[in-house]
Write a protein that holds these residues in place. Structure first.
Motif, PDB file in Angstrom:
ATOM      1  N   LEU A  20     -19.858  -8.569  -9.197  1.00 50.15           N
ATOM      2  CA  LEU A  20     -19.434  -9.933  -9.503  1.00 50.15           C
ATOM      3  C   LEU A  20     -20.345 -10.615 -10.532  1.00 50.15           C
ATOM      4  CD1 LEU A  20     -17.402 -12.137  -8.905  1.00 50.15           C
ATOM      5  CD2 LEU A  20     -18.793 -12.856  -6.978  1.00 50.15           C
ATOM      6  N   ASN A  21     -19.718 -11.064 -11.620  1.00 48.22           N
ATOM      7  CA  ASN A  21     -20.358 -11.916 -12.630  1.00 48.22           C
ATOM      8  C   ASN A  21     -19.242 -12.524 -13.476  1.00 48.22           C
ATOM      9  OD1 ASN A  21     -19.606 -10.110 -14.759  1.00 48.22           O
ATOM     10  ND2 ASN A  21     -21.435  -8.891 -14.380  1.00 48.22           N
ATOM     11  N   GLU A  22     -19.597 -13.358 -14.459  1.00 48.96           N
ATOM     12  CA  GLU A  22     -18.564 -14.023 -15.271  1.00 48.96           C
ATOM     13  C   GLU A  22     -17.710 -13.014 -16.044  1.00 48.96           C
ATOM     14  OE1 GLU A  22     -21.490 -15.837 -15.032  1.00 48.96           O
ATOM     15  OE2 GLU A  22     -20.839 -17.908 -14.670  1.00 48.96           O
ATOM     16  N   ASN A  23     -18.339 -11.944 -16.552  1.00 44.63           N
ATOM     17  CA  ASN A  23     -17.582 -10.932 -17.304  1.00 44.63           C
ATOM     18  C   ASN A  23     -16.527 -10.271 -16.421  1.00 44.63           C
ATOM     19  OD1 ASN A  23     -19.106 -11.446 -19.556  1.00 44.63           O
ATOM     20  ND2 ASN A  23     -20.492  -9.718 -19.242  1.00 44.63           N
ATOM     21  N   LEU A  24     -16.896  -9.974 -15.189  1.00 43.45           N
ATOM     22  CA  LEU A  24     -15.941  -9.360 -14.266  1.00 43.45           C
ATOM     23  C   LEU A  24     -14.745 -10.292 -14.045  1.00 43.45           C
ATOM     24  CD1 LEU A  24     -15.153  -7.092 -12.198  1.00 43.45           C
ATOM     25  CD2 LEU A  24     -16.179  -8.577 -10.473  1.00 43.45           C
ATOM     26  N   LEU A  25     -15.003 -11.578 -13.886  1.00 44.83           N
ATOM     27  CA  LEU A  25     -13.904 -12.532 -13.647  1.00 44.83           C
ATOM     28  C   LEU A  25     -12.912 -12.519 -14.811  1.00 44.83           C
ATOM     29  CD1 LEU A  25     -16.017 -15.425 -12.105  1.00 44.83           C
ATOM     30  CD2 LEU A  25     -14.513 -13.825 -10.886  1.00 44.83           C
ATOM     31  N   MET A  26     -13.428 -12.414 -16.038  1.00 37.73           N
ATOM     32  CA  MET A  26     -12.531 -12.344 -17.205  1.00 37.73           C
ATOM     33  C   MET A  26     -11.757 -11.024 -17.202  1.00 37.73           C
ATOM     34  SD  MET A  26     -12.650 -15.197 -18.565  1.00 37.73           S
ATOM     35  CE  MET A  26     -11.521 -14.801 -19.874  1.00 37.73           C
ATOM     36  N   LYS A  27     -12.451  -9.945 -16.861  1.00 38.81           N
ATOM     37  CA  LYS A  27     -11.806  -8.631 -16.817  1.00 38.81           C
ATOM     38  C   LYS A  27     -10.674  -8.625 -15.774  1.00 38.81           C
ATOM     39  CE  LYS A  27     -13.973  -4.743 -15.581  1.00 38.81           C
ATOM     40  NZ  LYS A  27     -15.131  -3.862 -15.485  1.00 38.81           N
ATOM     41  N   LEU A  28     -10.938  -9.218 -14.624  1.00 40.19           N
ATOM     42  CA  LEU A  28      -9.917  -9.276 -13.574  1.00 40.19           C
ATOM     43  C   LEU A  28      -8.725 -10.113 -14.030  1.00 40.19           C
ATOM     44  CD1 LEU A  28     -12.161  -9.731 -10.396  1.00 40.19           C
ATOM     45  CD2 LEU A  28     -11.097  -7.620 -11.243  1.00 40.19           C
ATOM     46  N   ALA A  29      -9.001 -11.219 -14.724  1.00 38.70           N
ATOM     47  CA  ALA A  29      -7.919 -12.067 -15.243  1.00 38.70           C
ATOM     48  C   ALA A  29      -7.041 -11.257 -16.198  1.00 38.70           C
ATOM     49  CB  ALA A  29      -8.495 -13.297 -15.940  1.00 38.70           C
ATOM     50  N   GLU A  30      -7.679 -10.439 -17.028  1.00 39.95           N
ATOM     51  CA  GLU A  30      -6.911  -9.590 -17.955  1.00 39.95           C
ATOM     52  C   GLU A  30      -6.101  -8.550 -17.184  1.00 39.95           C
ATOM     53  OE1 GLU A  30      -9.959  -8.117 -20.596  1.00 39.95           O
ATOM     54  OE2 GLU A  30     -10.254 -10.108 -21.474  1.00 39.95           O
ATOM     55  N   GLN A  31      -6.720  -7.920 -16.178  1.00 40.87           N
ATOM     56  CA  GLN A  31      -6.010  -6.907 -15.385  1.00 40.87           C
ATOM     57  C   GLN A  31      -4.817  -7.508 -14.653  1.00 40.87           C
ATOM     58  OE1 GLN A  31      -9.012  -5.192 -12.841  1.00 40.87           O
ATOM     59  NE2 GLN A  31      -9.940  -4.024 -14.510  1.00 40.87           N
ATOM     60  N   LEU A  32      -4.937  -8.765 -14.246  1.00 39.47           N
ATOM     61  CA  LEU A  32      -3.834  -9.435 -13.547  1.00 39.47           C
ATOM     62  C   LEU A  32      -2.802 -10.000 -14.527  1.00 39.47           C
ATOM     63  CD1 LEU A  32      -5.851 -11.300 -10.760  1.00 39.47           C
ATOM     64  CD2 LEU A  32      -4.428  -9.251 -10.508  1.00 39.47           C
ATOM     65  N   LYS A  33      -3.036  -9.733 -15.818  1.00 43.22           N
ATOM     66  CA  LYS A  33      -2.130 -10.165 -16.889  1.00 43.22           C
ATOM     67  C   LYS A  33      -1.944 -11.684 -16.900  1.00 43.22           C
ATOM     68  CE  LYS A  33       0.339  -5.762 -17.317  1.00 43.22           C
ATOM     69  NZ  LYS A  33      -0.855  -5.022 -17.041  1.00 43.22           N
ATOM     70  N   LEU A  34      -3.052 -12.386 -16.664  1.00 39.74           N
ATOM     71  CA  LEU A  34      -3.003 -13.844 -16.758  1.00 39.74           C
ATOM     72  C   LEU A  34      -2.989 -14.233 -18.234  1.00 39.74           C
ATOM     73  CD1 LEU A  34      -5.616 -14.913 -14.041  1.00 39.74           C
ATOM     74  CD2 LEU A  34      -3.148 -14.711 -13.813  1.00 39.74           C
ATOM     75  N   ASN A  35      -2.517 -15.421 -18.504  1.00 36.09           N
ATOM     76  CA  ASN A  35      -2.588 -15.987 -19.843  1.00 36.09           C
ATOM     77  C   ASN A  35      -4.059 -16.374 -20.036  1.00 36.09           C
ATOM     78  OD1 ASN A  35      -2.856 -18.016 -21.828  1.00 36.09           O
ATOM     79  ND2 ASN A  35      -0.704 -18.579 -21.614  1.00 36.09           N
ATOM     80  N   ILE A  36      -4.795 -15.568 -20.828  1.00 35.07           N
ATOM     81  CA  ILE A  36      -6.254 -15.715 -20.926  1.00 35.07           C
ATOM     82  C   ILE A  36      -6.678 -17.050 -21.545  1.00 35.07           C
ATOM     83  CG2 ILE A  36      -8.399 -14.712 -21.845  1.00 35.07           C
ATOM     84  CD1 ILE A  36      -7.132 -13.216 -19.414  1.00 35.07           C
ATOM     85  N   PRO A  37      -6.085 -17.486 -22.677  1.00 34.16           N
ATOM     86  CA  PRO A  37      -6.496 -18.804 -23.201  1.00 34.16           C
ATOM     87  C   PRO A  37      -6.294 -19.916 -22.166  1.00 34.16           C
ATOM     88  CG  PRO A  37      -5.225 -17.612 -24.845  1.00 34.16           C
ATOM     89  CD  PRO A  37      -5.145 -16.810 -23.582  1.00 34.16           C
ATOM     90  N   GLN A  38      -5.186 -19.853 -21.440  1.00 31.77           N
ATOM     91  CA  GLN A  38      -4.926 -20.853 -20.394  1.00 31.77           C
ATOM     92  C   GLN A  38      -5.956 -20.725 -19.266  1.00 31.77           C
ATOM     93  OE1 GLN A  38      -2.479 -23.348 -20.500  1.00 31.77           O
ATOM     94  NE2 GLN A  38      -3.744 -24.094 -18.828  1.00 31.77           N
ATOM     95  N   PHE A  39      -6.236 -19.504 -18.857  1.00 34.86           N
ATOM     96  CA  PHE A  39      -7.213 -19.235 -17.792  1.00 34.86           C
ATOM     97  C   PHE A  39      -8.582 -19.800 -18.184  1.00 34.86           C
ATOM     98  CE2 PHE A  39     -10.380 -16.300 -15.860  1.00 34.86           C
ATOM     99  CZ  PHE A  39     -10.091 -16.511 -14.524  1.00 34.86           C
ATOM    100  N   GLN A  40      -9.011 -19.530 -19.419  1.00 37.12           N
ATOM    101  CA  GLN A  40     -10.317 -20.015 -19.884  1.00 37.12           C
ATOM    102  C   GLN A  40     -10.357 -21.538 -19.898  1.00 37.12           C
ATOM    103  OE1 GLN A  40     -10.258 -17.549 -23.470  1.00 37.12           O
ATOM    104  NE2 GLN A  40     -12.156 -16.580 -22.777  1.00 37.12           N
ATOM    105  N   LYS A  41      -9.269 -22.142 -20.322  1.00 35.96           N
ATOM    106  CA  LYS A  41      -9.184 -23.609 -20.336  1.00 35.96           C
ATOM    107  C   LYS A  41      -9.248 -24.145 -18.905  1.00 35.96           C
ATOM    108  CE  LYS A  41      -6.054 -27.192 -21.979  1.00 35.96           C
ATOM    109  NZ  LYS A  41      -4.796 -27.385 -21.293  1.00 35.96           N
ATOM    110  N   ASP A  42      -8.516 -23.490 -17.988  1.00 33.06           N
ATOM    111  CA  ASP A  42      -8.482 -23.939 -16.597  1.00 33.06           C
ATOM    112  C   ASP A  42      -9.843 -23.795 -15.916  1.00 33.06           C
ATOM    113  OD1 ASP A  42      -5.815 -24.637 -16.836  1.00 33.06           O
ATOM    114  OD2 ASP A  42      -5.086 -22.704 -16.072  1.00 33.06           O
ATOM    115  N   LEU A  43     -10.633 -22.798 -16.318  1.00 31.65           N
ATOM    116  CA  LEU A  43     -11.965 -22.623 -15.731  1.00 31.65           C
ATOM    117  C   LEU A  43     -12.843 -23.855 -15.962  1.00 31.65           C
ATOM    118  CD1 LEU A  43     -12.889 -18.927 -16.630  1.00 31.65           C
ATOM    119  CD2 LEU A  43     -12.205 -19.830 -14.395  1.00 31.65           C
ATOM    120  N   GLU A  44     -12.562 -24.572 -17.031  1.00 38.67           N
ATOM    121  CA  GLU A  44     -13.337 -25.778 -17.370  1.00 38.67           C
ATOM    122  C   GLU A  44     -12.778 -27.038 -16.710  1.00 38.67           C
ATOM    123  OE1 GLU A  44     -16.111 -25.288 -19.149  1.00 38.67           O
ATOM    124  OE2 GLU A  44     -15.506 -23.179 -19.166  1.00 38.67           O
ATOM    125  N   SER A  45     -11.651 -26.897 -16.039  1.00 41.48           N
ATOM    126  CA  SER A  45     -10.947 -28.049 -15.471  1.00 41.48           C
ATOM    127  C   SER A  45     -11.739 -28.700 -14.334  1.00 41.48           C
ATOM    128  CB  SER A  45      -9.582 -27.587 -14.954  1.00 41.48           C
ATOM    129  OG  SER A  45      -9.081 -28.477 -14.000  1.00 41.48           O
TER     130      SER A  45
END
Length: 172
Positions: A98-123
């Motif tokens: 577990l670290n920030e890089n893993l969270l991004m990798k998991l988001a990609e594996q789950l086929k999330l909308n990455i720009p939206q995901f990154q924006k939401d992380l700051e919400s």
């Protein structure tokens, strides 16, 4: 101790949403005990999921676990794209890394909308949701993770003990 507030639409639920038996877990994504409870809870849901409403609330112990809060916010961000439980499971299944890089990798594996995901992380709303879960845990008497509540009452025991409780309930 009793659960405050009661389970509501704001909670993450799975299983039988109409079930009489409601189990709430307060969990920390980096907690080794939560990590150990995770496969037990998966098995519990496989066996008894049709009889349980299972709820997960965030309780990141940020002083001890630097990635617990970012992971909780990542799960909430995934929730905005309809993938809370998938992210929840993926984080626990990869907890050792577990670290920030893993969270991004998991988001990609789950086929999330990455720009939206990154924006939401700051919400601030997602941070507020995690804080609200944490505060509800404090009000409910949670002092460690995982902590379980069964039908609104604090359950003294771990995930394995929930199996025993369910066996007893289903035999009656």
């Amino acid at each position: 101790m009793s659960l405050k507030p009661n389970v509501s639409q704001a909670d993450h639920t799975q299983g039988n949403l109409e079930a009489d038996l409601v189990i709430v877990e307060y969990g920390d994504y980096q907690c080794p005990y939560c990590g150990a409870a995770y496969p037990v809870l998966k098995e519990l849901m496989k066996e008894y999921g049709s009889q349980i409403k299972f709820v997960f609330r965030n309780f990141p112990l940020s002083e001890m676990h630097q990635y617990a809060r970012p992971a909780a916010i990542a799960a909430e961000a995934a929730n905005l794209q309809g993938k809370f439980w998938e992210m929840h499971d993926a984080i626990y299944e990869n907890q050792r890394d577990l670290n920030e890089n893993l969270l991004m990798k998991l988001a990609e594996q789950l086929k999330l909308n990455i720009p939206q995901f990154q924006k939401d992380l700051e919400s601030t709303e997602l941070a507020d949701k995690v804080d609200s879960d944490f505060e509800s845990g404090i009000m409910s008497g949670v002092n460690g993770t995982p902590s379980f509540f069964v039908n609104g009452k604090k359950f003294d025991g771990g995930a394995e003990d929930l199996f025993e409780l369910l066996r007893e309930n289903t035999e009656n």
